[in-house]
Design a protein around this motif. Sequence first.
Motif, mmCIF file in Angstrom:
data_model
loop_
_atom_site.group_PDB
_atom_site.id
_atom_site.type_symbol
_atom_site.label_atom_id
_atom_site.label_comp_id
_atom_site.label_asym_id
_atom_site.label_seq_id
_atom_site.Cartn_x
_atom_site.Cartn_y
_atom_site.Cartn_z
ATOM 1 N N ASP A 117 0.848 -1.189 0.000
ATOM 2 C CA ASP A 117 0.000 0.000 0.000
ATOM 3 C C ASP A 117 0.883 1.238 0.000
ATOM 4 O O ASP A 117 2.110 1.158 0.170
ATOM 5 C CB ASP A 117 -0.959 0.010 1.189
ATOM 6 C CG ASP A 117 -0.261 -0.135 2.536
ATOM 7 O OD1 ASP A 117 0.842 0.421 2.712
ATOM 8 O OD2 ASP A 117 -0.811 -0.810 3.420
ATOM 9 N N THR A 118 0.270 2.387 -0.198
ATOM 10 C CA THR A 118 1.020 3.635 -0.302
ATOM 11 C C THR A 118 1.729 3.982 0.997
ATOM 12 O O THR A 118 2.865 4.473 0.973
ATOM 13 C CB THR A 118 0.072 4.774 -0.716
ATOM 14 O OG1 THR A 118 -0.403 4.511 -2.052
ATOM 15 C CG2 THR A 118 0.793 6.117 -0.713
ATOM 16 N N ASP A 122 -3.154 2.214 -5.883
ATOM 17 C CA ASP A 122 -4.163 2.505 -4.865
ATOM 18 C C ASP A 122 -5.282 3.377 -5.426
ATOM 19 O O ASP A 122 -6.439 3.286 -4.984
ATOM 20 C CB ASP A 122 -3.505 3.179 -3.661
ATOM 21 C CG ASP A 122 -2.764 2.173 -2.771
ATOM 22 O OD1 ASP A 122 -2.785 0.977 -3.094
ATOM 23 O OD2 ASP A 122 -2.164 2.597 -1.764
#
Length: 381
Positions: free
Chosen positions: A112-113, A366
């Motif tokens: 994820d970011t 995302d």
Amino acid sequence: MTNPTDRPLGVAMIGYAFMGRAHSQAWRSVAAAFDVPAVERRVIVGRDEQAVAQAAERLGWQEHATDWREVIAREDVDIVDICTPGFLHEEIAIAALAAGKHVLCEKPLANDTAGAERMAAAARVAGQRGQVAALGFTYRRVPALALAQQMCAQGKLGTIRQVRASYLQDWLVDEDAPMTWRLRQETAGSGALGDIASHAIDQVQHLTGQQVTTVRGRLATMVPERPGESGPEAVTVDDAAWATLELSGGALASVEVSRMATGAKNQLRLELYGTDGALRFDLENPNELWYLDATAPIAQQGFTRVLVTEPEHPYLEGWWPQGHVLGWENAFTNQARDLLLAIRDGDPTGFTPTFEDGLALQRVLDAVIASDAADGATVSL
């Protein structure tokens, strides 16, 4: 951090399955193909003692270990090569950079970011010490795609208006195919999106030299349940993904990926259309690049097949005579070459993509997820 001058650079590889085999082949062959600093396959790491011991013997590593934390602290380890599932990337990479090691991390950077941001921050600090933090988007090192990037940068296509990218596989077509870590959100982050759309989107940005600015995306899980060790288990990631991307230079790109595309084995296809020309590539024919010169007289226009095996082509100085084609695994050797040269030159940004590039790409992934959750709404980056 040490950059030894009196001994080969020591590599520790974390992970030994599919990507571990490919990376092992690269470390085994890189010095035979290219003029690079000497390197040794020092230690391979895995959680299963028996399995990693067998892998060390089969893949030609000097030692094996089960504790990566102990390994990255060793003075004889200079490069940490991370070939684990994505949920382990962040902890290992940040610890290895803090220990003064150069790092090569398989894509995507994180799940994820937020994780990617922490990894990029660690890489920035390490870069100030001269360490290289490299991200393994290996298809950038396929000679035909490297040539395509050169041609785009030279303006052979003029202004690029449109890109079509698809990456199709069929290894999950069978609904009875068993559950794996790639089908669990907690270990893989996402499904086809992170696994193969990451490659397609990286190529869109790398070839065009433009960055994604807006995203519209959709995801699909076509088989919601798979056989697990204890019975049926829910698939918590996507089987396929679609996205429309707007790019910073005005181009539009469409991306389609699937691990459910019957008959497609490893089919990464790229098409770029510009004002002065066009390019086509298919990874299932990795030595071929098709080019159309739209500045030629209309009666002479047509796609020309370029067999990318000439000594003047990217990376071919290390390989075989003209016409002696390369395979999928050679790109990993080319990647190892570029990492070793960046280390030799003391250039933390001498290898691309960097962790910063990986962070930017993770934001795109995302955004696709966010767009799908908003019923295909546009998401700006």
